[in-house]
Design an enzyme around this catalytic site. Structure first.
Site, PDB file in Angstrom:
ATOM      1  CB  SER A  94     100.678  89.864  69.637  1.00 56.82           C
ATOM      2  OG  SER A  94     100.170  91.139  69.762  1.00 56.82           O
ATOM      3  NE  ARG A 104     101.379  99.700  73.439  1.00 55.38           N
ATOM      4  CZ  ARG A 104     101.311  98.467  72.965  1.00 55.38           C
ATOM      5  NH1 ARG A 104     101.478  97.436  73.774  1.00 55.38           N
ATOM      6  NH2 ARG A 104     101.055  98.246  71.689  1.00 55.38           N
ATOM      7  CD  GLU A 134     103.177  97.869  78.876  1.00 60.26           C
ATOM      8  OE1 GLU A 134     102.799  96.727  79.134  1.00 60.26           O
ATOM      9  OE2 GLU A 134     103.903  98.155  77.915  1.00 60.26           O
ATOM     10  NE  ARG A 139     109.841  89.611  78.365  1.00 57.90           N
ATOM     11  CZ  ARG A 139     109.185  88.506  78.005  1.00 57.90           C
ATOM     12  NH1 ARG A 139     107.936  88.577  77.634  1.00 57.90           N
ATOM     13  NH2 ARG A 139     109.765  87.352  78.039  1.00 57.90           N
ATOM     14  CG  HIS A 140     107.665  95.597  79.471  1.00 57.02           C
ATOM     15  ND1 HIS A 140     107.883  94.401  80.080  1.00 57.02           N
ATOM     16  CD2 HIS A 140     106.463  95.508  78.844  1.00 57.02           C
ATOM     17  CE1 HIS A 140     106.848  93.598  79.850  1.00 57.02           C
ATOM     18  NE2 HIS A 140     105.977  94.244  79.086  1.00 57.02           N
ATOM     19  NE  ARG A 195     109.016  93.242  74.242  1.00 62.88           N
ATOM     20  CZ  ARG A 195     107.915  92.819  74.845  1.00 62.88           C
ATOM     21  NH1 ARG A 195     107.292  91.744  74.388  1.00 62.88           N
ATOM     22  NH2 ARG A 195     107.431  93.463  75.883  1.00 62.88           N
ATOM     23  CD  GLU A 207     103.851  89.424  72.984  1.00 60.51           C
ATOM     24  OE1 GLU A 207     103.358  89.173  74.093  1.00 60.51           O
ATOM     25  OE2 GLU A 207     103.630  90.489  72.367  1.00 60.51           O
TER      26      GLU A 207
HETATM   27  P1  AMO Z   1     100.926  94.344  71.299  1.00 62.08           P
HETATM   28  O1  AMO Z   1     100.432  95.230  72.372  1.00 62.08           O
HETATM   29  O2  AMO Z   1     101.119  92.885  71.651  1.00 62.08           O
HETATM   30  O3  AMO Z   1      99.928  94.361  70.056  1.00 62.08           O
HETATM   31  O4  AMO Z   1     102.284  94.912  70.728  1.00 62.08           O
HETATM   32  C1  AMO Z   1     102.910  94.358  69.586  1.00 62.08           C
HETATM   33  C2  AMO Z   1     104.381  94.038  69.892  1.00 62.08           C
HETATM   34  O5  AMO Z   1     105.043  95.189  70.342  1.00 62.08           O
HETATM   35  C3  AMO Z   1     106.047  94.846  71.290  1.00 62.08           C
HETATM   36  N1  AMO Z   1     105.808  95.545  72.558  1.00 62.08           N
HETATM   37  C4  AMO Z   1     106.759  96.170  73.282  1.00 62.08           C
HETATM   38  N2  AMO Z   1     108.076  96.334  73.092  1.00 62.08           N
HETATM   39  C5  AMO Z   1     108.764  97.030  74.011  1.00 62.08           C
HETATM   40  N3  AMO Z   1     108.206  97.585  75.112  1.00 62.08           N
HETATM   41  C6  AMO Z   1     106.882  97.447  75.353  1.00 62.08           C
HETATM   42  N4  AMO Z   1     106.335  98.023  76.420  1.00 62.08           N
HETATM   43  C7  AMO Z   1     106.091  96.718  74.422  1.00 62.08           C
HETATM   44  N5  AMO Z   1     104.775  96.401  74.337  1.00 62.08           N
HETATM   45  C8  AMO Z   1     104.625  95.689  73.199  1.00 62.08           C
HETATM   46  C9  AMO Z   1     105.983  93.349  71.466  1.00 62.08           C
HETATM   47  C10 AMO Z   1     104.588  93.022  71.005  1.00 62.08           C
HETATM   48  O6  AMO Z   1     104.485  91.710  70.534  1.00 62.08           O
HETATM   49  N6  AMO Z   1      97.722  96.357  67.977  1.00 62.08           N
HETATM   50  C11 AMO Z   1      98.399  95.141  68.386  1.00 62.08           C
HETATM   51  C12 AMO Z   1      99.109  94.469  67.234  1.00 62.08           C
HETATM   52  C13 AMO Z   1      98.200  93.900  66.168  1.00 62.08           C
HETATM   53  O7  AMO Z   1      97.303  93.117  66.536  1.00 62.08           O
HETATM   54  O8  AMO Z   1      98.379  94.228  65.005  1.00 62.08           O
HETATM   55  C14 AMO Z   1      99.418  95.473  69.449  1.00 62.08           C
HETATM   56  O9  AMO Z   1      99.807  96.596  69.636  1.00 62.08           O
HETATM   57  O10 AMO Z   1     106.955  92.761  70.631  1.00 62.08           O
END
Ligand code: AMO
Length: 436
Positions: free
Chosen positions: A362, A213, A215, A221-222, A410, A359
């Site tokens: 999802s 990602r 981001e 948490r990211h 996480r 979270e």
């Molecule tokens: P989403 O984008 O919510 O959903 O990602 C799913 C889970 O991944 C974790 N997560 C992260 N952990 C660490 N760093 C990050 N930058 C980060 N971004 C997300 C979180 C999050 O809940 N395709 C959908 C899932 C689905 O619907 O099946 C998806 O990627 O714990």
């Protein structure tokens, strides 16, 4: 002689000759007697030597051995009231396999004072600390427990490409790479593929793999690269079927971790509560609950980090649960592939799972009807026919299906009460960190 691991030694084996190998945790010299605390991957043990019981050149060498040097020690196991374990090893021979330079670049003591950034620079030394080691031993067990769970529920493990032409999540979060002169992307989610292989007839699939990602978030948490536990299942009635599997997974996982990682949890001072039932509340209900505690959330907005923390506290108090599912997120905030709720088109059949304020997952039921999907993507300004690799999946018989993505890092962070997600991953990647 064959090497023994320290945790295998017992006081019942008094006088047994043993060979152990590992790193030096501590050296104490008291004139005529010297102690070495040696540590391997399983535990540590005190080794002792008296001046008149060993060759003098060997005895004189011991005080000069630096901490973290690698040794092999041969000796006899002896019961001892003074030793922490109730027994120790009297050294008969000692071999230095590799000497460590001094001083160490980071503090490897139990209550290390080194800041996290420096610790991560020297992660291989940071892991010499038994508590840090315990995090990754637990993580390794969790990996196996999760895989076993999915296997027992009829899910097939899949491995999907991490270099892709395009994703179906928001484009802004993609890392673009040069692929022989063409633009390609690191995958943001195996979303397309997990749906593809449900539709392909595997019906239930999961993948534990890397997710990228782009981001620029500097939070606890990211990460820019994390491990996703993704699942997808066909022939569901609705999104509750997916939540049921997640709920069962969490109960099974925590029960197993409690049993299989006793030593690690003790070292980390973590108490695990296995959930009895995970409450499910709608986002609207969640917003009302946090609003009662003085936190305002705008219409169509999701809970932010503070809101998730607050809702977890409320749920803990009300239902004594560390987990909560928050359901029915606004269509406006969710990707085009979510199925909309026929009773209220403004929301999707989606959910987040929040664990101790963060979270961790999802998911949703997906739209499997091609024509509806085409409409939905148009509403989001996407031409699904330009993503034929995705659109085609729904043209030749696609069962109703849904799934979820869990952030592995996480999950470990919250399970072990770690302040920062970077503590839960061996080598974190974030906007500032590309090494080691
Ligand atoms: P989403 O984008 O919510 O959903 O990602 C799913 C889970 O991944 C974790 N997560 C992260 N952990 C660490 N760093 C990050 N930058 C980060 N971004 C997300 C979180 C999050 O809940 N395709 C959908 C899932 C689905 O619907 O099946 C998806 O990627 O714990």
């Amino acid at each position: 002689m064959e090497r023994s691991f320290i945790s295998e030694l017992t006081e019942k084996e008094n006088n047994k000759k043993v060979l152990i190998k590992g790193w030096v945790s501590e050296i104490r010299s008291l004139g005529k007697v010297q102690f070495i605390v040696l540590r391997d991957k399983t535990d540590s043990i005190q080794c002792v030597v008296h001046k008149d019981e060993i060759k003098s050149d060997l005895f004189n060498k011991i005080p000069k051995i630096s901490i973290e040097s690698v040794l092999e020690i041969e000796g006899k196991l002896k019961t001892s009231k003074q030793a922490k374990k109730g027994f120790e090893i009297t050294i008969e021979d000692l071999n230095i396999l590799s000497e460590s330079l001094t001083p160490l670049p980071i503090d490897t003591s139990e209550k290390s004072k080194t800041m996290i950034d420096k610790r991560l620079d020297y992660r291989f030394l940071d892991l010499r600390r038994p508590q840090i080691n315990a995090i990754f031993k637990t993580r390794s067990k969790v990996f196996n427990i999760v895989s076993n769970f999915f296997d027992s529920k009829g899910f097939y493990s899949i491995n999907t490409p991490k270099i892709t032409a395009a994703g179906v999540e928001s484009g802004a979060e993609q890392f673009s790479i040069d692929y022989f002169g063409k633009e390609a992307f690191l995958t943001q989610s195996p979303q397309v593929y997990k749906q593809m292989f449900v539709v392909a007839g595997l019906e239930r699939v999961y993948e534990i793999g890397e997710v990228f990602r782009a981001e620029k978030s500097h939070t606890t948490r990211h990460l820019t690269e994390f491990t996703g536990i993704d699942l997808e299942m066909g022939f569901i009635k609705d999104e509750n079927d997916v939540m049921n599997v997640l709920e069962e997974l969490m109960k099974y996982l925590l029960k197993e971790v409690k049993e299989k990682c006793k030593n690690e949890l003790e070292l980390l001072n973590v108490k695990i509560d296995v959930p009895k039932k995970i409450p499910r509340i709608t986002l609207e209900e969640a917003k009302k609950l946090v609003e009662k505690k003085g936190k305002k959330v705008k219409e169509n907005e999701d809970l932010d980090a503070e809101g998730e923390k607050l809702i977890s506290e409320i749920i803990k108090e009300k239902y004594d649960s560390d987990f909560v599912f928050i359901t029915l997120y606004p269509w406006e905030k969710k990707p085009f592939y979510h199925m909309r709720d026929p009773k209220n088109k403004k929301v999707t059949k989606s959910f987040d799972l929040v664990y101790k304020g963060v979270e961790i997952s999802s998911g949703s039921q997906r739209e499997h009807n091609y024509n509806v999907l085409k409409e939905q993507s148009k509403e989001k300004g996407i031409d699904i026919d330009k993503m034929s690799f995705y659109a085609d999946i729904f043209k030749y018989g696609a069962p109703p299906h849904g799934g979820a993505g869990i952030g592995f890092d996480r999950l470990i962070q919250r399970m072990l009460n770690l302040e920062n997600v970077r503590e839960a991953i061996l080598l974190p990647r974030d906007p500032e960190r590309l090494t080691p």
